[in-house]
Design a protein around this motif. Structure first.
Motif, mmCIF file in Angstrom:
data_model
loop_
_atom_site.group_PDB
_atom_site.id
_atom_site.type_symbol
_atom_site.label_atom_id
_atom_site.label_comp_id
_atom_site.label_asym_id
_atom_site.label_seq_id
_atom_site.Cartn_x
_atom_site.Cartn_y
_atom_site.Cartn_z
ATOM 1 N N PHE A 240 50.495 72.165 20.221
ATOM 2 C CA PHE A 240 52.400 71.477 20.339
ATOM 3 C C PHE A 240 53.205 72.648 19.988
ATOM 4 C CE2 PHE A 240 55.666 69.399 16.807
ATOM 5 C CZ PHE A 240 56.379 68.925 17.966
ATOM 6 N N PHE A 241 53.927 72.998 20.748
ATOM 7 C CA PHE A 241 55.243 74.247 20.988
ATOM 8 C C PHE A 241 56.009 73.458 20.902
ATOM 9 C CE2 PHE A 241 53.647 78.236 21.850
ATOM 10 C CZ PHE A 241 52.076 78.384 21.212
ATOM 11 N N ILE A 242 57.588 73.993 19.988
ATOM 12 C CA ILE A 242 58.823 73.695 20.213
ATOM 13 C C ILE A 242 59.441 74.853 20.279
ATOM 14 C CG2 ILE A 242 60.959 73.673 18.545
ATOM 15 C CD1 ILE A 242 58.968 72.165 16.679
ATOM 16 N N ASP A 243 59.813 73.894 21.300
ATOM 17 C CA ASP A 243 61.952 75.135 22.295
ATOM 18 C C ASP A 243 62.853 74.885 20.868
ATOM 19 O OD1 ASP A 243 63.983 75.714 23.084
ATOM 20 O OD2 ASP A 243 63.297 75.203 24.725
ATOM 21 N N ALA A 244 62.755 76.114 19.963
ATOM 22 C CA ALA A 244 63.243 76.270 19.178
ATOM 23 C C ALA A 244 64.963 76.526 19.425
ATOM 24 C CB ALA A 244 62.974 76.564 17.611
ATOM 25 N N CYS A 245 65.493 76.535 20.343
ATOM 26 C CA CYS A 245 67.057 77.389 20.746
ATOM 27 C C CYS A 245 67.355 76.585 19.170
ATOM 28 C CB CYS A 245 67.157 76.822 21.372
ATOM 29 S SG CYS A 245 66.422 77.801 23.473
ATOM 30 N N ARG A 246 68.194 75.759 18.883
ATOM 31 C CA ARG A 246 68.961 75.109 18.339
ATOM 32 C C ARG A 246 68.674 74.385 16.669
ATOM 33 N NH1 ARG A 246 70.706 74.627 23.663
ATOM 34 N NH2 ARG A 246 72.017 75.747 24.650
ATOM 35 N N PHE A 247 67.438 74.953 16.546
ATOM 36 C CA PHE A 247 66.715 74.702 15.829
ATOM 37 C C PHE A 247 67.747 74.277 14.199
ATOM 38 C CE2 PHE A 247 66.601 77.879 12.049
ATOM 39 C CZ PHE A 247 67.222 78.954 13.160
ATOM 40 N N ALA A 248 68.430 75.382 14.212
ATOM 41 C CA ALA A 248 69.117 75.246 13.056
ATOM 42 C C ALA A 248 70.023 74.283 12.965
ATOM 43 C CB ALA A 248 70.393 76.378 12.482
ATOM 44 N N GLU A 249 70.610 73.953 14.180
ATOM 45 C CA GLU A 249 71.649 72.466 14.111
ATOM 46 C C GLU A 249 71.246 71.743 13.758
ATOM 47 O OE1 GLU A 249 73.564 74.028 17.749
ATOM 48 O OE2 GLU A 249 74.861 75.054 17.276
ATOM 49 N N ASN A 250 69.259 71.713 14.602
ATOM 50 C CA ASN A 250 68.455 70.293 14.263
ATOM 51 C C ASN A 250 68.157 69.989 13.846
ATOM 52 O OD1 ASN A 250 67.410 68.444 16.574
ATOM 53 N ND2 ASN A 250 65.892 68.886 14.532
ATOM 54 N N ALA A 251 67.954 71.123 12.118
ATOM 55 C CA ALA A 251 67.653 70.997 11.131
ATOM 56 C C ALA A 251 69.158 70.176 10.378
ATOM 57 C CB ALA A 251 67.399 72.158 9.978
ATOM 58 N N TRP A 252 69.951 70.759 10.477
ATOM 59 C CA TRP A 252 71.743 70.724 9.657
ATOM 60 C C TRP A 252 72.258 69.025 10.011
ATOM 61 C CZ3 TRP A 252 74.882 71.048 5.907
ATOM 62 C CH2 TRP A 252 75.873 70.671 5.942
ATOM 63 N N LEU A 253 71.728 68.485 11.768
ATOM 64 C CA LEU A 253 72.419 66.869 11.738
ATOM 65 C C LEU A 253 71.079 66.280 11.367
ATOM 66 C CD1 LEU A 253 72.758 67.177 15.567
ATOM 67 C CD2 LEU A 253 73.952 66.781 14.010
ATOM 68 N N LEU A 276 54.645 72.236 11.546
ATOM 69 C CA LEU A 276 54.658 70.619 12.209
ATOM 70 C C LEU A 276 53.596 71.112 13.731
ATOM 71 C CD1 LEU A 276 57.142 67.824 11.363
ATOM 72 C CD2 LEU A 276 54.821 68.230 11.020
ATOM 73 N N ALA A 277 54.708 73.104 13.554
ATOM 74 C CA ALA A 277 53.553 73.003 15.454
ATOM 75 C C ALA A 277 52.584 74.186 15.016
ATOM 76 C CB ALA A 277 55.181 73.352 16.051
ATOM 77 N N ASP A 278 52.311 74.858 16.602
ATOM 78 C CA ASP A 278 51.476 75.606 16.091
ATOM 79 C C ASP A 278 51.857 76.912 17.054
ATOM 80 O OD1 ASP A 278 48.942 74.871 16.281
ATOM 81 O OD2 ASP A 278 49.701 73.256 17.515
ATOM 82 N N GLY A 279 53.147 76.690 16.956
ATOM 83 C CA GLY A 279 54.694 77.795 17.662
ATOM 84 C C GLY A 279 55.168 77.641 18.257
ATOM 85 N N CYS A 280 56.230 78.404 18.962
ATOM 86 C CA CYS A 280 57.908 77.513 19.350
ATOM 87 C C CYS A 280 58.245 79.283 20.158
ATOM 88 C CB CYS A 280 59.019 77.948 18.163
ATOM 89 S SG CYS A 280 59.152 79.445 17.542
ATOM 90 N N THR A 281 58.929 78.624 21.484
ATOM 91 C CA THR A 281 59.452 79.484 21.983
ATOM 92 C C THR A 281 61.199 79.117 21.512
ATOM 93 O OG1 THR A 281 60.232 77.660 23.538
ATOM 94 C CG2 THR A 281 58.226 79.627 24.005
ATOM 95 N N MET A 282 62.212 81.240 21.084
ATOM 96 C CA MET A 282 62.898 80.579 20.922
ATOM 97 C C MET A 282 63.673 81.856 21.924
ATOM 98 S SD MET A 282 65.093 80.104 18.286
ATOM 99 C CE MET A 282 66.585 80.888 17.560
ATOM 100 N N SER A 283 65.069 81.449 22.209
ATOM 101 C CA SER A 283 66.307 82.410 22.498
ATOM 102 C C SER A 283 67.297 82.208 21.165
ATOM 103 C CB SER A 283 67.470 82.026 23.263
ATOM 104 O OG SER A 283 68.467 82.326 23.912
ATOM 105 N N ALA A 284 67.163 84.065 20.985
ATOM 106 C CA ALA A 284 68.177 83.872 19.335
ATOM 107 C C ALA A 284 69.886 84.557 20.355
ATOM 108 C CB ALA A 284 67.637 85.790 19.185
ATOM 109 N N LYS A 285 70.391 84.122 21.258
ATOM 110 C CA LYS A 285 71.122 83.911 21.781
ATOM 111 C C LYS A 285 72.341 82.125 21.270
ATOM 112 C CE LYS A 285 71.963 85.131 26.449
ATOM 113 N NZ LYS A 285 71.340 85.294 28.010
ATOM 114 N N LYS A 286 71.049 81.461 21.013
ATOM 115 C CA LYS A 286 71.719 80.392 20.048
ATOM 116 C C LYS A 286 71.738 81.222 18.732
ATOM 117 C CE LYS A 286 70.490 78.882 24.635
ATOM 118 N NZ LYS A 286 69.720 80.317 25.778
ATOM 119 N N ASP A 287 70.855 80.012 17.900
ATOM 120 C CA ASP A 287 70.604 80.207 16.368
ATOM 121 C C ASP A 287 70.023 81.308 16.423
ATOM 122 O OD1 ASP A 287 71.740 77.449 16.067
ATOM 123 O OD2 ASP A 287 70.530 76.402 15.909
#
Ligand code: F0G
Length: 495
Positions: A240-253, A276-287
């Motif tokens: 299970f992987f998370i696309d984490a680009c906007r993780f902080a905004e998700n956590a705040w919501l 909860l995940a095995d890994g994530c992809t992240m664009s540092a251009k967002k969060d």
């Protein structure tokens, strides 16, 4: 009781206990104005061209806002990706950047920042999010396989399809209603995911969830939903992987909308999400609060070894990937700042302010406010324009003509598909996204935006649809050319 129901109860019974910046509905004359938690040290001039020049520039761009020169745009809401302002601490860290090919201390700072916040040991730097996706799918995915996600972002989809696999969207049914106030419209459709895994688990190399769900309006994904996806992934033995680009905004919501998380810090909520995940992809251009950068982070050291082998061929040596030392520093510092709650409270309040103001004026927007953008429902804004004439694109063009504001269609132009017989199919919604760059525009820019949209709303019946005159087969929204559909009465600006 499920978090959604708890949220509703909690908002009724204990509004005062919330640190939530009140949206319009709760605002009174005594509500303090939104205050940016920063002051401005460096300014960049922007200008509004006269109307006739805006018309000319749009004509020269064949109606495609991606073809405009950014200096001809007053407020650029095309994307929140890589367009934010860095802090003084980030600029200071840029000078600390060590550009050594191997073993740079900037990489180690970056690695520690990712490990601390995300809890994954293996950290693989890439030049942006799609490079992390490319590595992941080239390594884990075979032709003919299926990758389920809440809603795949267009580059994620393109990377999967490039591999000959199927990018399957399984958004929760509650996201279909743009008017519903459900707090977690970014969730995965668990029933559909379970059915898919029961029928076809052998063809699913990984399950993905995108937080927040950009394609569904920047909507939050609940912790309950992520836990349930984890359980299903475990039951079928699938990563299970998370696309984490906007993780902080998700956590705040989540902190605002899930009463069980109200007392937790955003950092703690983020840690729990990624546990909860095995890994994530992240664009540092967002969060990541940076202008470029990204990474893949994961637990499995053997998979990381394979990914790093591919990384050396496509991106760079494992201690810099696709980034320079100074970019690694900027992202490391950005990851510290992005979970600061003053920043997140202001950002969400500002986006909710615009969303709620438009809603109060009857202008159709996706509800509730998402984490990074205001989404106009162009299908309801321009009901006289059929989907084949791209109401989202027509509205985005009008927003530029009216106020010099650049936005982006997310509808049948970007997401439309063709069926097996080559017939065009519409997207689920015809949206226009007004993505808010981080820490870049002020509240007066937001008031100006509301003003521009009100003016267009008042004369919406005059707005015509568009036709594509030329388009490439893949990712056509970037370079397609358009012409206005004629109105019975006559000829308009773009003809
Ligand atoms: N995943 C999501 C959810 C995204 O929104 C994006 C980029 C990516 C992956 C790819 O990251 O651009 O660094 O390669 N979204 C931008 C946008 C471009 O405008 O929403 P990238």
């Amino acid at each position: 009781m499920r978090a959604g129901a708890l949220y509703v109860l909690w908002r009724i019974l204990a509004p005062a206990a919330s640190t939530y910046h009140p949206p319009m509905a709760n605002r009174t004359d005594r509500t303090p104005p939104i205050v940016e938690p920063f002051r401005i040290k460096c300014v960049e001039p922007i200008r509004l061209l006269p109307r006739h020049q805006r018309e000319q520039r749009l004509r020269e761009a064949d109606g495609n806002l991606f073809r405009l020169h950014s200096r001809d745009v007053l407020i650029d809401l095309l994307t929140d990706s890589g367009t934010g302002a860095m802090s003084s601490a980030q600029w200071a860290s840029v000078l600390e950047g060590d550009e050594s090919y191997a073993g740079s201390p900037s990489y180690h700072r970056f690695e520690r920042a990712v490990q601390d916040l995300f809890g994954f040991d293996q950290v693989i730097p890439t030049h942006q999010g799609r490079a992390a996706e490319h590595l992941l799918f080239q390594t884990l995915c075979e032709p003919g396989q299926i990758i389920p996600n809440t809603t795949h972002f267009d580059t994620t989809r393109a990377n999967i399809e490039d591999r000959g696999a199927v990018a399957l969207d399984l958004p929760h049914p509650q996201s279909a209603d743009t008017c519903s106030e459900h707090p977690f419209k970014g969730d995965m459709d668990l029933v559909a995911l379970e059915q898919l895994l029961e029928q076809d688990a052998a063809r699913v190399p990984l399950v993905m969830v995108t937080i927040t769900n950009n394609g569904a309006g920047g909507q939050a994904v609940s912790l309950d939903n992520l836990r349930a996806v984890r359980q299903l992934a475990d039951r079928f033995g699938i990563p299970f992987f998370i696309d984490a680009c906007r993780f902080a905004e998700n956590a705040w919501l989540l902190k605002q909308r899930d009463p069980s998380l109200a007392e937790r810090t955003v950092r703690e909520i983020a840690r729990e999400i990624f546990s909860l995940a095995d890994g994530c992809t992240m664009s540092a251009k967002k969060d990541g609060l940076a202008n470029i950068g990204g990474f893949l982070a994961l637990r499995d050291p053997e998979l990381a070894l394979q990914l790093r082998q591919r990384l050396v061929i496509t991106e760079g040596f494992p201690t810099y990937g696709g980034m320079s030392g100074r970019d690694l520093e900027a992202v490391a510092q950005g990851l510290v700042e992005v979970v600061e709650e003053d920043y997140l409270a202001y950002r969400q309040a500002s986006i909710a302010y615009v969303t709620d103001s438009l809603h109060e004026r009857g202008i159709p927007v996706v509800r509730p406010a998402g984490g990074h953008a205001i989404f106009l429902d162009a299908g309801r804004f321009l009901p006289h324009v059929p989907w084949q004439q791209f109401p989202g694109q027509a509205l985005a063009m009008e927003i530029y003509l009216e106020g010099g504001v650049r936005s982006c269609e997310i509808g049948s132009l970007m997401l439309g598909r063709t069926d097996d017989e080559g017939r065009e199919l519409p997207a689920a919604h015809e949206l226009v996204r007004l993505a808010i760059p981080r820490r870049t525009y002020t509240q007066s820019h937001m008031d100006y935006l509301i003003h521009v949209l009100e003016r267009i709303w008042d004369r919406r019946t005059e707005i015509r649809g568009v036709q594509i005159t030329e388009a490439p087969p893949v990712l056509r929204h970037f370079s397609a050319r358009f012409r206005r559909e004629p109105l019975a009465e006559g000829v308009g600006a773009l003809d």
